[in-house]
Scaffold this motif. Sequence first.
Motif, PDB file in Angstrom:
ATOM      1  N   THR A  31     -49.075  -6.074  28.036  1.00  0.00           N
ATOM      2  CA  THR A  31     -48.716  -4.749  27.517  1.00  0.00           C
ATOM      3  C   THR A  31     -47.520  -4.849  26.569  1.00  0.00           C
ATOM      4  OG1 THR A  31     -47.647  -4.385  29.666  1.00  0.00           O
ATOM      5  CG2 THR A  31     -49.729  -3.258  29.264  1.00  0.00           C
ATOM      6  N   GLY A  32     -46.596  -5.792  26.841  1.00  0.00           N
ATOM      7  CA  GLY A  32     -45.463  -5.985  25.923  1.00  0.00           C
ATOM      8  C   GLY A  32     -45.962  -6.364  24.532  1.00  0.00           C
ATOM      9  N   PHE A  52     -37.748   3.312  23.507  1.00  0.00           N
ATOM     10  CA  PHE A  52     -37.633   2.873  24.910  1.00  0.00           C
ATOM     11  C   PHE A  52     -37.476   1.353  24.954  1.00  0.00           C
ATOM     12  CE2 PHE A  52     -40.156   6.783  25.083  1.00  0.00           C
ATOM     13  CZ  PHE A  52     -39.458   7.511  26.035  1.00  0.00           C
ATOM     14  N   MET A  53     -38.297   0.662  24.173  1.00  0.00           N
ATOM     15  CA  MET A  53     -38.324  -0.797  24.239  1.00  0.00           C
ATOM     16  C   MET A  53     -37.012  -1.409  23.765  1.00  0.00           C
ATOM     17  SD  MET A  53     -42.179  -1.458  22.955  1.00  0.00           S
ATOM     18  CE  MET A  53     -42.236  -3.211  23.268  1.00  0.00           C
ATOM     19  N   HIS A  57     -35.735  -0.018  28.237  1.00  0.00           N
ATOM     20  CA  HIS A  57     -36.283   0.967  29.171  1.00  0.00           C
ATOM     21  C   HIS A  57     -37.798   0.834  29.219  1.00  0.00           C
ATOM     22  CE1 HIS A  57     -32.572   3.781  28.579  1.00  0.00           C
ATOM     23  NE2 HIS A  57     -32.276   2.605  29.075  1.00  0.00           N
ATOM     24  N   LEU A  58     -38.404   1.419  30.265  1.00  0.00           N
ATOM     25  CA  LEU A  58     -39.864   1.393  30.338  1.00  0.00           C
ATOM     26  C   LEU A  58     -40.441   2.483  29.441  1.00  0.00           C
ATOM     27  CD1 LEU A  58     -40.604   0.830  34.138  1.00  0.00           C
ATOM     28  CD2 LEU A  58     -40.582  -0.842  32.290  1.00  0.00           C
ATOM     29  N   VAL A  59     -41.554   2.182  28.825  1.00  0.00           N
ATOM     30  CA  VAL A  59     -42.303   3.173  28.044  1.00  0.00           C
ATOM     31  C   VAL A  59     -42.963   4.109  29.086  1.00  0.00           C
ATOM     32  CG1 VAL A  59     -44.226   3.425  26.415  1.00  0.00           C
ATOM     33  CG2 VAL A  59     -42.629   1.499  26.199  1.00  0.00           C
ATOM     34  N   VAL A  64     -48.576   4.141  28.545  1.00  0.00           N
ATOM     35  CA  VAL A  64     -49.025   2.783  28.859  1.00  0.00           C
ATOM     36  C   VAL A  64     -50.351   2.808  29.640  1.00  0.00           C
ATOM     37  CG1 VAL A  64     -48.354   0.600  29.911  1.00  0.00           C
ATOM     38  CG2 VAL A  64     -46.626   2.064  28.922  1.00  0.00           C
ATOM     39  N   GLY A  85     -47.474  -7.938  32.637  1.00  0.00           N
ATOM     40  CA  GLY A  85     -46.536  -6.851  32.308  1.00  0.00           C
ATOM     41  C   GLY A  85     -47.074  -5.479  32.670  1.00  0.00           C
ATOM     42  N   PHE A  86     -48.182  -5.424  33.343  1.00  0.00           N
ATOM     43  CA  PHE A  86     -48.774  -4.171  33.819  1.00  0.00           C
ATOM     44  C   PHE A  86     -49.498  -4.467  35.109  1.00  0.00           C
ATOM     45  CE2 PHE A  86     -52.004  -1.014  34.444  1.00  0.00           C
ATOM     46  CZ  PHE A  86     -51.467   0.173  33.965  1.00  0.00           C
ATOM     47  N   ARG A  88     -46.253  -1.853  35.993  1.00  0.00           N
ATOM     48  CA  ARG A  88     -44.816  -2.026  36.131  1.00  0.00           C
ATOM     49  C   ARG A  88     -44.202  -0.884  36.926  1.00  0.00           C
ATOM     50  NH1 ARG A  88     -43.859  -5.175  31.312  1.00  0.00           N
ATOM     51  NH2 ARG A  88     -41.750  -5.968  31.124  1.00  0.00           N
ATOM     52  N   GLN A  92     -48.520   3.401  37.776  1.00  0.00           N
ATOM     53  CA  GLN A  92     -49.407   2.545  36.977  1.00  0.00           C
ATOM     54  C   GLN A  92     -50.361   1.778  37.896  1.00  0.00           C
ATOM     55  OE1 GLN A  92     -47.241   0.017  34.221  1.00  0.00           O
ATOM     56  NE2 GLN A  92     -46.087   1.738  33.370  1.00  0.00           N
ATOM     57  N   ARG A 155     -36.472 -11.710  20.376  1.00  0.00           N
ATOM     58  CA  ARG A 155     -36.927 -10.338  20.595  1.00  0.00           C
ATOM     59  C   ARG A 155     -35.733  -9.390  20.625  1.00  0.00           C
ATOM     60  NH1 ARG A 155     -41.010 -10.392  25.667  1.00  0.00           N
ATOM     61  NH2 ARG A 155     -39.809  -8.529  26.097  1.00  0.00           N
ATOM     62  N   ASP A 157     -35.171  -6.986  22.461  1.00  0.00           N
ATOM     63  CA  ASP A 157     -34.725  -6.641  23.819  1.00  0.00           C
ATOM     64  C   ASP A 157     -34.336  -7.878  24.622  1.00  0.00           C
ATOM     65  OD1 ASP A 157     -37.297  -7.598  24.029  1.00  0.00           O
ATOM     66  OD2 ASP A 157     -38.014  -6.030  25.382  1.00  0.00           O
TER      67      ASP A 157
HETATM   68  P1  AMP Z   1     -42.566  -7.520  28.142  1.00  0.00           P
HETATM   69  O1  AMP Z   1     -42.999  -8.226  26.910  1.00  0.00           O
HETATM   70  O2  AMP Z   1     -43.632  -7.508  29.223  1.00  0.00           O
HETATM   71  O3  AMP Z   1     -41.235  -7.995  28.666  1.00  0.00           O
HETATM   72  O4  AMP Z   1     -42.377  -5.969  27.731  1.00  0.00           O
HETATM   73  C1  AMP Z   1     -41.423  -5.595  26.761  1.00  0.00           C
HETATM   74  C2  AMP Z   1     -41.110  -4.122  26.871  1.00  0.00           C
HETATM   75  O5  AMP Z   1     -42.306  -3.361  26.641  1.00  0.00           O
HETATM   76  C3  AMP Z   1     -40.602  -3.647  28.228  1.00  0.00           C
HETATM   77  O6  AMP Z   1     -39.206  -3.842  28.389  1.00  0.00           O
HETATM   78  C4  AMP Z   1     -40.970  -2.163  28.158  1.00  0.00           C
HETATM   79  O7  AMP Z   1     -40.079  -1.454  27.319  1.00  0.00           O
HETATM   80  C5  AMP Z   1     -42.311  -2.199  27.463  1.00  0.00           C
HETATM   81  N1  AMP Z   1     -43.422  -2.349  28.437  1.00  0.00           N
HETATM   82  C6  AMP Z   1     -44.282  -3.396  28.556  1.00  0.00           C
HETATM   83  N2  AMP Z   1     -45.168  -3.185  29.542  1.00  0.00           N
HETATM   84  C7  AMP Z   1     -44.865  -1.979  30.068  1.00  0.00           C
HETATM   85  C8  AMP Z   1     -45.394  -1.216  31.145  1.00  0.00           C
HETATM   86  N3  AMP Z   1     -46.422  -1.654  31.881  1.00  0.00           N
HETATM   87  N4  AMP Z   1     -44.822   0.002  31.397  1.00  0.00           N
HETATM   88  C9  AMP Z   1     -43.800   0.468  30.669  1.00  0.00           C
HETATM   89  N5  AMP Z   1     -43.228  -0.208  29.661  1.00  0.00           N
HETATM   90  C10 AMP Z   1     -43.751  -1.427  29.351  1.00  0.00           C
END
Ligand code: AMP
Length: 208
Positions: A31-32, A52-53, A57-59, A64, A85-86, A88, A92, A155, A157
Amino acid sequence: MRLILVGPPGAGKGTQAAGLVDRYGITHLSTGDMLRAAVKEGTELGKQADEFMKKGHLVPDEVVIGMVLERIQKDDCAKGFLLDGFPRTRPQAEALDVALADAGADLDAVVLIEVADELIEERITGRRSDPDTGEIYHISFNPPPADVADRVVQRKDDTAEACRARLDKYHSETAPIVPFYEAKGILKRVDGVGSPSEVGERIATVLA
Ligand code: AMP
């Protein structure tokens, strides 16, 4: 085969996902990655997700969940998928459960890669990726080769501040999905400390 990879940011989910999708011939759904692609393309979903990202923060769940439930209906997921990543959050996890039950499908396993908080910040802030190949490196533990070093990127974040926010969110929002899958008897815990191949072998053992 339908798998989920769970773990704190920097646990090695992306690295392990690459090996697992090869081994089982399933589709990798990060999902990221999907959200970063939407931000880059400037889609409506990307615009909603970007703020959010950036802050770690979480989206919001509704954004999602819709994106994932639509994606797992595509043809390339019929042979199985690996969600990275899902889910989370607990909502969900529940939404995925309902959608899979409606489709008459089951999850085979949820692999939890465990890494202590103290080790996360160093892993995250040193992480770099190659924008051309998507290959992930670490400036100390797995430095990029000389011909790639000049083009690697960090990245947005993966800063220390956003890393702390993401870790807090992991504990408050994501950790509650662990007992949800534990109660279903499909949770597999794996020690995430070690080289990528050592961790990969542990995952192969729990999935055998
Ligand atoms: P990741 O690459 O999995 O570390 O995701 C990077 C960013 O994408 C996270 O810090 C969130 O902001 C967002 N994100 C990814 N997956 C989700 C999810 N399942 N729910 C909410 N936000 C998500």
